[in-house]
Design an enzyme around this catalytic site. Structure first.
Site, PDB file in Angstrom:
ATOM      1  N   LYS A   5     -13.295   2.498  25.045  1.00 29.86           N
ATOM      2  CA  LYS A   5     -14.228   1.387  25.306  1.00 29.86           C
ATOM      3  C   LYS A   5     -15.104   1.677  26.521  1.00 29.86           C
ATOM      4  O   LYS A   5     -16.310   1.482  26.484  1.00 29.86           O
ATOM      5  CB  LYS A   5     -13.455   0.082  25.555  1.00 29.86           C
ATOM      6  CG  LYS A   5     -12.738  -0.471  24.339  1.00 29.86           C
ATOM      7  CD  LYS A   5     -11.953  -1.715  24.754  1.00 29.86           C
ATOM      8  CE  LYS A   5     -11.061  -2.231  23.638  1.00 29.86           C
ATOM      9  NZ  LYS A   5     -10.275  -3.401  24.062  1.00 29.86           N
TER      10      LYS A   5
ATOM     11  N   ALA B  89     -10.689  -2.190  29.181  1.00 27.28           N
ATOM     12  CA  ALA B  89      -9.277  -2.602  29.183  1.00 27.28           C
ATOM     13  C   ALA B  89      -8.817  -2.885  27.766  1.00 27.28           C
ATOM     14  O   ALA B  89      -9.608  -3.275  26.903  1.00 27.28           O
ATOM     15  CB  ALA B  89      -9.087  -3.841  30.055  1.00 27.28           C
ATOM     16  N   ASP B  90      -7.537  -2.682  27.538  1.00 23.80           N
ATOM     17  CA  ASP B  90      -6.951  -2.997  26.239  1.00 23.80           C
ATOM     18  C   ASP B  90      -5.511  -3.456  26.458  1.00 23.80           C
ATOM     19  O   ASP B  90      -4.792  -2.868  27.263  1.00 23.80           O
ATOM     20  CB  ASP B  90      -6.974  -1.779  25.312  1.00 23.80           C
ATOM     21  CG  ASP B  90      -6.642  -2.179  23.883  1.00 23.80           C
ATOM     22  OD1 ASP B  90      -7.544  -2.722  23.203  1.00 23.80           O
ATOM     23  OD2 ASP B  90      -5.489  -2.001  23.462  1.00 23.80           O
ATOM     24  N   THR B  91      -5.118  -4.503  25.753  1.00 22.49           N
ATOM     25  CA  THR B  91      -3.769  -5.062  25.916  1.00 22.49           C
ATOM     26  C   THR B  91      -3.057  -5.101  24.575  1.00 22.49           C
ATOM     27  O   THR B  91      -3.657  -5.488  23.566  1.00 22.49           O
ATOM     28  CB  THR B  91      -3.845  -6.509  26.483  1.00 22.49           C
ATOM     29  OG1 THR B  91      -4.560  -6.480  27.718  1.00 22.49           O
ATOM     30  CG2 THR B  91      -2.457  -7.097  26.722  1.00 22.49           C
TER      31      THR B  91
ATOM     32  N   GLY C 104      -3.904  -1.271  29.356  1.00 18.48           N
ATOM     33  CA  GLY C 104      -4.486  -0.019  29.819  1.00 18.48           C
ATOM     34  C   GLY C 104      -5.847  -0.322  30.414  1.00 18.48           C
ATOM     35  O   GLY C 104      -6.579  -1.170  29.886  1.00 18.48           O
TER      36      GLY C 104
END
Length: 197
Positions: free
Chosen positions: A52, A69-71, A106
């Site tokens: 991203k 960000a990634d969750t 992340g």
């Protein structure tokens, strides 16, 4: 030169957390199709946050800091993303109730320009959920709240009624480990400018 911060995410929760500590990001979500090669939750979120951030960063130059960000929610090694239907939300909540699961976020920070710097990290929080009966599960799944959230719940919403406890960073569960992000930005020397207006 004042840093320009871009958040490569449309999440209002992430933007709110950044504003809370005095960073005012522009919101420019990445439009790439997310695909992770890795099945380990911490590696997955780092890979997706990197994709991203890189997607958005390639459009910008000197003085721009892009944050991706990634969750994901993980239970017994199984990754739960966002539910695609109310039925899937019910299935996810069934898995989480009465047990402990992990939330991984992340984050990738990219300083654009000639001296490009890039840092990626993952943060983990353990979340313990009270046992829920069928009616509670269905009512929550039907509330609409789970639909845009990893693991089908929002800790800052109605689901707070079922949170027994957490071990780790609460904001990580909301979607952005803001304390860790601040420390990483500071280590990269990207915050000084913010404080000298």
């Amino acid at each position: 030169m004042r840093q320009r911060f871009i958040l490569a995410s449309a999440s209002p929760r992430r933007s709110q957390l950044m504003r809370q500590i005095g960073l005012k990001p522009e919101i420019i979500p990445s439009m790439i199709e997310e695909k992770a090669e890795n099945m380990e939750p911490d590696q997955t979120v780092m890979e997706l946050s990197r994709q991203k951030a890189e997607d958005v960063a390639k459009k910008y130059g000197e003085g721009t800091v892009v944050i991706g960000a990634d969750t994901v929610v993980s239970i017994e090694g199984k990754i739960l993303g966002k539910p695609s239907s109310h039925r899937e939300a019910v299935e996810m909540i069934h898995l989480l109730q009465g047990t402990v699961h992990q939330v991984y976020t992340g984050v990738t920070i990219i300083l654009c320009g000639r001296e490009k710097k890039q840092v990626t990290f993952a943060e983990k929080t353990d979340v313990s959920v009270y046992a829920m009966n069928e009616q509670e599960i269905y009512q929550y799944a039907e509330s609409g709240e789970p639909m845009d959230k990893a693991g089908a719940y929002g800790i800052q919403g109605k689901f707070a009624a079922y949170i027994q406890g957490i071990q780790g960073d609460y904001n990580n569960v909301v979607g952005l480990p803001i304390g860790r992000l601040y420390q990483e930005l500071k280590a990269l020397g990207l915050l000084e400018e913010e404080n000298h207006d």
